[in-house]
Design a protein around this motif. Structure first.
Motif, mmCIF file in Angstrom:
data_model
loop_
_atom_site.group_PDB
_atom_site.id
_atom_site.type_symbol
_atom_site.label_atom_id
_atom_site.label_comp_id
_atom_site.label_asym_id
_atom_site.label_seq_id
_atom_site.Cartn_x
_atom_site.Cartn_y
_atom_site.Cartn_z
ATOM 1 N N ASP A 24 0.796 -1.245 -0.120
ATOM 2 C CA ASP A 24 0.009 0.149 0.039
ATOM 3 C C ASP A 24 0.861 1.265 -0.032
ATOM 4 O O ASP A 24 1.232 1.911 0.948
ATOM 5 C CB ASP A 24 -0.881 0.044 1.269
ATOM 6 C CG ASP A 24 -2.061 1.081 1.409
ATOM 7 O OD1 ASP A 24 -1.520 2.404 1.556
ATOM 8 O OD2 ASP A 24 -3.105 0.942 1.087
ATOM 9 N N ASP A 25 1.674 1.456 -0.993
ATOM 10 C CA ASP A 25 2.443 2.539 -1.153
ATOM 11 C C ASP A 25 2.175 3.708 -2.280
ATOM 12 O O ASP A 25 2.838 4.275 -2.868
ATOM 13 C CB ASP A 25 3.953 2.139 -1.277
ATOM 14 C CG ASP A 25 4.083 1.023 -2.231
ATOM 15 O OD1 ASP A 25 3.065 0.785 -3.202
ATOM 16 O OD2 ASP A 25 5.164 0.540 -2.482
ATOM 17 N N GLY A 26 0.842 3.804 -2.799
ATOM 18 C CA GLY A 26 0.336 4.738 -3.745
ATOM 19 C C GLY A 26 1.151 4.722 -5.159
ATOM 20 O O GLY A 26 2.181 5.646 -4.898
ATOM 21 N N PRO A 27 0.503 3.976 -5.915
ATOM 22 C CA PRO A 27 -0.465 3.168 -6.138
ATOM 23 C C PRO A 27 -0.163 1.870 -5.310
ATOM 24 O O PRO A 27 0.965 1.812 -5.227
ATOM 25 C CB PRO A 27 -0.619 3.133 -7.515
ATOM 26 C CG PRO A 27 0.598 3.399 -8.066
ATOM 27 C CD PRO A 27 1.217 4.077 -7.470
ATOM 28 N N GLY A 28 -1.053 1.223 -4.999
ATOM 29 C CA GLY A 28 -0.956 -0.086 -4.359
ATOM 30 C C GLY A 28 -0.392 -1.305 -5.456
ATOM 31 O O GLY A 28 -0.606 -0.823 -6.641
ATOM 32 N N HIS A 74 -3.383 2.282 6.671
ATOM 33 C CA HIS A 74 -3.548 2.020 5.119
ATOM 34 C C HIS A 74 -4.788 3.021 4.595
ATOM 35 O O HIS A 74 -5.830 2.797 5.149
ATOM 36 C CB HIS A 74 -4.016 0.410 4.913
ATOM 37 C CG HIS A 74 -2.913 -0.418 5.241
ATOM 38 N ND1 HIS A 74 -2.366 -0.995 6.516
ATOM 39 C CD2 HIS A 74 -2.193 -1.238 4.554
ATOM 40 C CE1 HIS A 74 -1.454 -1.853 6.464
ATOM 41 N NE2 HIS A 74 -1.280 -1.833 5.037
ATOM 42 N N GLN A 75 -4.129 3.566 3.576
ATOM 43 C CA GLN A 75 -5.333 4.607 3.151
ATOM 44 C C GLN A 75 -5.888 4.008 1.851
ATOM 45 O O GLN A 75 -7.115 4.690 1.458
ATOM 46 C CB GLN A 75 -4.634 5.979 2.654
ATOM 47 C CG GLN A 75 -4.016 6.785 3.756
ATOM 48 C CD GLN A 75 -5.142 6.902 5.167
ATOM 49 O OE1 GLN A 75 -6.234 7.342 4.903
ATOM 50 N NE2 GLN A 75 -4.968 6.518 6.364
ATOM 51 N N HIS A 76 -5.530 3.024 1.270
ATOM 52 C CA HIS A 76 -6.107 2.521 0.162
ATOM 53 C C HIS A 76 -6.206 1.064 -0.061
ATOM 54 O O HIS A 76 -6.380 0.447 -0.918
ATOM 55 C CB HIS A 76 -5.226 3.351 -1.181
ATOM 56 C CG HIS A 76 -5.055 4.535 -1.427
ATOM 57 N ND1 HIS A 76 -5.963 5.121 -1.714
ATOM 58 C CD2 HIS A 76 -4.126 5.414 -0.733
ATOM 59 C CE1 HIS A 76 -5.969 6.581 -1.928
ATOM 60 N NE2 HIS A 76 -4.594 6.705 -1.218
ATOM 61 N N GLN A 101 -4.801 1.964 -7.638
ATOM 62 C CA GLN A 101 -4.952 3.010 -6.787
ATOM 63 C C GLN A 101 -5.790 2.576 -5.329
ATOM 64 O O GLN A 101 -5.317 3.070 -4.191
ATOM 65 C CB GLN A 101 -5.807 4.051 -7.183
ATOM 66 C CG GLN A 101 -6.148 5.338 -6.321
ATOM 67 C CD GLN A 101 -4.755 5.837 -5.970
ATOM 68 O OE1 GLN A 101 -3.897 6.071 -7.066
ATOM 69 N NE2 GLN A 101 -4.396 6.547 -4.777
ATOM 70 N N ASP A 102 -6.590 1.628 -5.272
ATOM 71 C CA ASP A 102 -7.121 1.029 -4.177
ATOM 72 C C ASP A 102 -7.292 -0.503 -4.508
ATOM 73 O O ASP A 102 -7.320 -0.947 -5.684
ATOM 74 C CB ASP A 102 -8.599 1.424 -4.002
ATOM 75 C CG ASP A 102 -8.670 2.988 -3.624
ATOM 76 O OD1 ASP A 102 -8.149 3.395 -2.762
ATOM 77 O OD2 ASP A 102 -9.228 3.867 -4.641
#
Length: 504
Positions: free
Chosen positions: A208-212, A348-350, A225-226
């Motif tokens: 999970d490091d944007g994007p996943g 974890h945001q995504h 992204q998610d």
């Protein structure tokens, strides 16, 4: 002893195998969904309808996991739940729970109608029934609780079953369906315009490091992204969902019944030895009667065959029906009785998760799809806080303490099993823990005398597996991973098979 009937889920036996490709090269989508059971399929569908590109990723085949082994009842009346919810969470949260489950049934019905899906969807009354005085008192408490949260539940003195009952709760306008017909039909609408369905693609981990980045054991990566983890229990150990829930297996048998003798509703009993009962239409115009029950914690019972026998006896003695099918299922029960739906952790945001469905996964899978789709789309869902996966969970309850102490005792105590046994002591058709050169080995000798030996240490968190004689599997009593006799994965949370062992 050879059991009567076919050892396969009717839902799988009555549908054609799916043939989606394995992931063979890196792909980029808006959202990656890991796990193609009902929760994963619903989430993918709702997101694609909203304009997102999705990749649905399945380690095996669409709908052949827990969602393909359920009784497939879709109901807000879930045996005995509302009295406990009010006690633990208060009446407002219990009311929201009832509302969300009723709304999930309506959403499922709308989708089936809109997509014109032939999946034997039927509206049915659902009953929770008692057969003794103690059960009747539970029924009365549950009825009062269900009515207090707004459900149109009523008390009935008898039910459409060939057995004596002391009373039952009836909730009208619930539903049942053929889950795999539905999941296959929805999955077929996903590929194209930048979206994909991949089978035979086991995920190793998610970054999970944007994007996943969804890293698969096939080699390629899905960039999104998610990411949604919808694998019954999360395959990612962060979030401690393995410690906030526990695995339970349950068993079903099914036999053909004449329509004029078949019960008309859906039913589940209360008390020790309760039974779950429903019918389903078959493609030849007949009816199959399904009877379930006999639940036990994974890997902690060597009497699976006897459990099937008791269900078969119930089917025969009460309905005069002989078994044509038998199968088992597995689910995870959350300690606070609510599923975990939302972000994997606060960090974890995504990355999102859906787990802890507590034996009522059909309704809760639809809820999960609705909540997660809104979260990812940036809409605040009215049920999100109730099911928040990062909510403080009571790890010190009677059930949680008992279950986690049980895990600890198995983690230590099972290491002494088979300490003085060797592979020579394993008989044909038998699985056994043995010791070879100081290592714990899971040994199975097939009916032809060939020996199959694998490590007895579960790769998930190091517990010792136990032999399931009826289903010829190695089951982990700690967190529910299951393996074929040759070590291949049957059920997560593990993402690694049992290591092969050579015992010469």
């Amino acid at each position: 002893m050879t059991r009567p009937g076919r050892h396969i889920s009717y839902w799988i036996d009555s549908t054609l195998p799916s043939t989606y490709p394995a992931l063979s090269q890196d792909v980029t989508v808006d959202v990656a969904i890991v796990g193609a059971g009902l929760a994963g399929v619903m989430t993918a569908k709702l997101l694609k309808q909203a304009g997102k590109t999705v990749a649905l990723i399945e380690a095996d085949r669409i709908g052949q996991g827990t969602s393909g082994h359920t009784t497939a009842k879709v109901s807000a009346l879930q045996q005995l739940i509302y009295a406990d919810l009010i006690d633990q969470h208060g009446i407002e949260k219990a009311r929201l729970y009832a509302e969300s489950n009723q709304a999930a049934i309506a959403r499922l019905a709308e989708l089936i109608a809109a997509e014109n899906i032939d999946c034997d969807f039927e509206r049915k009354a659902n009953y929770t029934f008692a057969t003794d005085q103690a059960g009747l008192e539970q029924i009365k408490d549950e009825l009062e609780a269900a009515q207090s949260v707004g459900l149109p539940a009523t008390f009935v003195e008898s039910v459409d079953l060939p057995l004596s009952v002391t009373g039952a709760i009836m909730l009208p306008d619930q539903a049942q369906f053929h889950p795999r017909k539905f999941m296959l039909a929805i999955a077929a609408t996903l590929p194209g315009n930048g979206s994909h369905v991949f089978e035979q693609t086991r995920v190793d981990t998610v970054k999970d490091d944007g994007p996943g980045r969804v890293i698969t054991q096939n080699g390629p990566t899905v960039i999104a992204q998610d990411v949604v983890i919808a694998t019954n229990l999360s395959i990612l150990d962060v979030g401690l969902f393995f410690a906030k829930s526990y695995p339970q297996r349950s068993y079903l048998v099914g036999g053909h019944i004449d329509a004029n003798r078949a019960p008309q509703g859906m039913y589940i009993g209360v008390g020790e030895g309760y039974r779950s009962i429903r019918t389903t239409p078959t493609d030849d115009g007949g009816l199959l009667l399904l009877v379930g029950g006999e639940g036990n914690k994974v890997g902690q019972d060597d009497a699976t065959d006897e459990r099937y026998q008791r269900l078969e006896a119930y089917l025969h003695n009460h309905f005069g029906v002989e078994p044509a099918y038998r199968w088992s299922s597995q689910d995870y029960k959350s300690f606070d009785k609510l599923p975990y739906i939302g972000k994997l952790t606060l960090a974890h945001q995504h990355t999102y998760v859906a787990t802890g469905f507590s034996l009522w996964g059909m309704t809760k899978s639809v809820i999960a799809g609705m909540v997660l789709a809104d979260n990812i789309l940036g809409h605040r869902h009215p049920w999100a806080d109730l099911y928040d996966a990062t909510r403080p969970t009571p790890l010190v309850t009677k059930t949680s303490v008992q279950q986690n102490l049980d895990v600890g005792s198995h983690w230590m105590g099972d290491r002494f099993k088979g300490l003085f046994d060797s592979t020579d002591s394993v008989n044909p058709g038998e699985g056994k823990l043995v010791t070879h050169k100081g290592a714990k080995v899971a040994a199975y000798r097939d009916d032809n005398g060939q020996l199959h030996t694998v490590s007895a240490v579960c790769p998930h968190l190091g517990c010792i597996v136990a032999w399931n004689q009826a289903e010829k599997s190695w089951d982990c009593p700690c967190h529910g991973s299951r393996f074929n006799y040759d070590g291949k994965i049957l059920h997560s949370p593990t993402v690694k098979p049992l290591a092969q062992k050579v015992c010469n």
